[in-house]
Design a protein around this motif. Sequence first.
Motif, PDB file in Angstrom:
ATOM      1  N   ARG A   1     -15.179  24.211 -41.537  1.00  0.00           N
ATOM      2  CA  ARG A   1     -15.900  23.091 -42.120  1.00  0.00           C
ATOM      3  C   ARG A   1     -15.150  22.675 -43.376  1.00  0.00           C
ATOM      4  O   ARG A   1     -14.909  23.504 -44.265  1.00  0.00           O
ATOM      5  N   VAL A   2     -14.770  21.426 -43.454  1.00  0.00           N
ATOM      6  CA  VAL A   2     -14.062  20.910 -44.626  1.00  0.00           C
ATOM      7  C   VAL A   2     -15.046  20.109 -45.477  1.00  0.00           C
ATOM      8  O   VAL A   2     -15.616  19.118 -45.010  1.00  0.00           O
ATOM      9  N   ILE A   3     -15.251  20.562 -46.708  1.00  0.00           N
ATOM     10  CA  ILE A   3     -16.148  19.852 -47.624  1.00  0.00           C
ATOM     11  C   ILE A   3     -15.295  18.972 -48.519  1.00  0.00           C
ATOM     12  O   ILE A   3     -14.532  19.476 -49.365  1.00  0.00           O
ATOM     13  N   PRO A   4     -15.370  17.652 -48.365  1.00  0.00           N
ATOM     14  CA  PRO A   4     -14.501  16.758 -49.136  1.00  0.00           C
ATOM     15  C   PRO A   4     -14.860  16.750 -50.618  1.00  0.00           C
ATOM     16  O   PRO A   4     -15.937  17.191 -51.018  1.00  0.00           O
ATOM     17  N   ARG A   5     -13.945  16.211 -51.412  1.00  0.00           N
ATOM     18  CA  ARG A   5     -14.087  16.254 -52.874  1.00  0.00           C
ATOM     19  C   ARG A   5     -15.388  15.634 -53.363  1.00  0.00           C
ATOM     20  O   ARG A   5     -15.996  16.128 -54.330  1.00  0.00           O
ATOM     21  N   ASP A   6     -15.845  14.596 -52.723  1.00  0.00           N
ATOM     22  CA  ASP A   6     -17.052  13.931 -53.224  1.00  0.00           C
ATOM     23  C   ASP A   6     -18.339  14.670 -52.867  1.00  0.00           C
ATOM     24  O   ASP A   6     -19.429  14.236 -53.242  1.00  0.00           O
TER      25      ASP A   6
ATOM     26  N   ALA B   1     -15.546  33.718 -49.335  1.00  0.00           N
ATOM     27  CA  ALA B   1     -14.583  33.303 -48.308  1.00  0.00           C
ATOM     28  C   ALA B   1     -14.454  31.780 -48.273  1.00  0.00           C
ATOM     29  O   ALA B   1     -14.412  31.168 -47.212  1.00  0.00           O
ATOM     30  N   LEU B   2     -14.379  31.189 -49.459  1.00  0.00           N
ATOM     31  CA  LEU B   2     -14.206  29.737 -49.583  1.00  0.00           C
ATOM     32  C   LEU B   2     -12.838  29.454 -50.184  1.00  0.00           C
ATOM     33  O   LEU B   2     -12.413  30.131 -51.138  1.00  0.00           O
ATOM     34  N   TYR B   3     -12.139  28.451 -49.642  1.00  0.00           N
ATOM     35  CA  TYR B   3     -10.758  28.158 -50.028  1.00  0.00           C
ATOM     36  C   TYR B   3     -10.680  26.724 -50.565  1.00  0.00           C
ATOM     37  O   TYR B   3     -11.083  25.777 -49.890  1.00  0.00           O
ATOM     38  N   TYR B   4     -10.119  26.595 -51.780  1.00  0.00           N
ATOM     39  CA  TYR B   4      -9.945  25.271 -52.378  1.00  0.00           C
ATOM     40  C   TYR B   4      -8.504  24.825 -52.177  1.00  0.00           C
ATOM     41  O   TYR B   4      -7.564  25.557 -52.516  1.00  0.00           O
ATOM     42  N   SER B   5      -8.347  23.616 -51.610  1.00  0.00           N
ATOM     43  CA  SER B   5      -7.018  23.107 -51.288  1.00  0.00           C
ATOM     44  C   SER B   5      -6.589  22.048 -52.297  1.00  0.00           C
ATOM     45  O   SER B   5      -7.349  21.121 -52.608  1.00  0.00           O
ATOM     46  N   ILE B   6      -5.360  22.175 -52.799  1.00  0.00           N
ATOM     47  CA  ILE B   6      -4.838  21.144 -53.707  1.00  0.00           C
ATOM     48  C   ILE B   6      -4.239  19.968 -52.936  1.00  0.00           C
ATOM     49  O   ILE B   6      -3.851  18.962 -53.536  1.00  0.00           O
ATOM     50  N   GLU B   7      -4.156  20.098 -51.625  1.00  0.00           N
ATOM     51  CA  GLU B   7      -3.614  19.001 -50.820  1.00  0.00           C
ATOM     52  C   GLU B   7      -4.565  17.801 -50.832  1.00  0.00           C
ATOM     53  O   GLU B   7      -4.162  16.665 -51.030  1.00  0.00           O
TER      54      GLU B   7
ATOM     55  N   TYR C   1     -15.027  28.776 -43.490  1.00  0.00           N
ATOM     56  CA  TYR C   1     -14.886  29.265 -42.116  1.00  0.00           C
ATOM     57  C   TYR C   1     -16.077  30.110 -41.660  1.00  0.00           C
ATOM     58  O   TYR C   1     -16.222  30.389 -40.479  1.00  0.00           O
ATOM     59  N   VAL C   2     -16.926  30.550 -42.595  1.00  0.00           N
ATOM     60  CA  VAL C   2     -17.979  31.516 -42.234  1.00  0.00           C
ATOM     61  C   VAL C   2     -19.365  31.140 -42.765  1.00  0.00           C
ATOM     62  O   VAL C   2     -20.259  31.974 -42.830  1.00  0.00           O
ATOM     63  N   GLY C   3     -19.558  29.895 -43.147  1.00  0.00           N
ATOM     64  CA  GLY C   3     -20.870  29.471 -43.638  1.00  0.00           C
ATOM     65  C   GLY C   3     -21.128  29.784 -45.089  1.00  0.00           C
ATOM     66  O   GLY C   3     -22.282  29.752 -45.547  1.00  0.00           O
TER      67      GLY C   3
ATOM     68  N   LEU D   1     -23.196  39.443 -46.157  1.00  0.00           N
ATOM     69  CA  LEU D   1     -21.973  40.090 -45.697  1.00  0.00           C
ATOM     70  C   LEU D   1     -21.441  39.405 -44.448  1.00  0.00           C
ATOM     71  O   LEU D   1     -22.215  38.905 -43.623  1.00  0.00           O
ATOM     72  N   ILE D   2     -20.126  39.395 -44.310  1.00  0.00           N
ATOM     73  CA  ILE D   2     -19.490  38.893 -43.100  1.00  0.00           C
ATOM     74  C   ILE D   2     -19.386  40.052 -42.112  1.00  0.00           C
ATOM     75  O   ILE D   2     -18.824  41.100 -42.432  1.00  0.00           O
ATOM     76  N   GLY D   3     -19.929  39.890 -40.925  1.00  0.00           N
ATOM     77  CA  GLY D   3     -19.887  40.954 -39.929  1.00  0.00           C
ATOM     78  C   GLY D   3     -21.101  41.862 -40.005  1.00  0.00           C
ATOM     79  O   GLY D   3     -22.084  41.579 -40.695  1.00  0.00           O
TER      80      GLY D   3
END
Length: 449
Positions: free
Chosen positions: A17-22, A150-156, A163-165, A177-179
């Motif tokens: 799931r991609v959460i956009p900047r806005d 498990a959240l990733y911030y992209s500078i792109e 990926y895991v809610g 917990l994951i798993g």
Amino acid sequence: MPADLDISNPAPGISLRVIPRDQHCVSRKDISSSALRVLYRLRDAGYAGYLVGGAVRDLLVGGHPKDFDVATDATPEQVKQQFRNCRLIGRRFRLAHVVFGREIIEVATFRANSDDGSGDREVEGGRLVRDNVYGSIEEDAIRRDFTANALYYSIEDFSVRDYVGGFDDVQNRLLRLIGDPETRYREDPVRMLRAVRLAAKLGFEIEPATAAPIRELAPLLAESAPARLFEECLKMFLSGHGVESFLGLERHGLLPALLPESAAALASNRSGALRRMLLEGLRNTDLRVANDEPVSPAFLFALLLWPAYCRTLAQLQVQGVHVAEAQRRAADRVTVHQLDTVALPRRFSLPMQEIWLLQSRFSSRQRKRVFRLLAHPRFRAAFDFLSLRLAASQEHADDVVFWREAQEKPGDALAAQLDSSREVADGDEAGEGPPSRRRRRRRRKPASE
């Protein structure tokens, strides 16, 4: 996300799931400039790089992260090639540290969840003891501990990738917990303490399935490295959320596993006086952290282990051990026993014991002893501890008043007060009955006689 997700095969449970900047509040202006430099350098060298973990989580809830970690598809050796100010650390979990003055940006390569046969991933008795098999970002996400981490911030495109809610869990202030929780706790028992600490820090609820196995699995903490548990204690109690962390340990049955003798003493203290004192001390520590005032691990452990010290001291005195000797033995015994669980360094355990042993000296009003105690390097900490004991009992209220005033008076004025008090005491004693006869010292005969 299903709680029983099989982390060895992430494909069925992974859904990007991609959460956009806005739609999120993470901004580059709130991110360390050093972390941004690392991210842009990795991108320019052709590698993927993301801000990950606690920093993203904290920014999403309006916090101010102190540490900024990066995840990348570059190996530690490839990261080192990009930064002259980089050093590689760790054997169990190999990492790159990029150093900018006092700030360190930790860079971790995406980890896989499967063993490729290289020997770089080892599991012993359900515990992960080595994890250096590299994989994809999807695999990296699924092997992290909590969804919120498990959240990733992209500078792109300045988006947050989930990926895991984890994004919804952060919005709902839920720690999950994951798993399978029991499997993940057995893999690393310290995760139980992390769950309590993060819930206290963030004001999150621990998701019921994540909380359920903790009480039963708490004894597994005995298998963790004592040095690691010491560091976890500092994070729990010296980061401004000590009260909530302690209450969480109690709530989930972790206190007897972490502080066994103190837990036993608190359970046997029917009046609740020791618990009141302990919570008041943690409340004061949280306030000092909030005001950017210094806090001491020695004072913290003097507080946490005080119930154990009091109980051991009472047991020794019942056995007929002289008070002073019982105090020394109790201090040593509690310290040694606690070392089996938490590796308390001597630079903290010795001052901790001094704080305890000085408590009995506050009842003295003899001039020489008063000035000697005031000059003691551990006086201020011991006095603060004495003041804290009022939360348990008013027994020492007069001592607190005397020593507070003693610190404020000039030396000559204090000396005059003590001399005057002694004269009054001597006079009162003389008026109570017939004066005592002084024994005449026998004159020794000279050797020549």
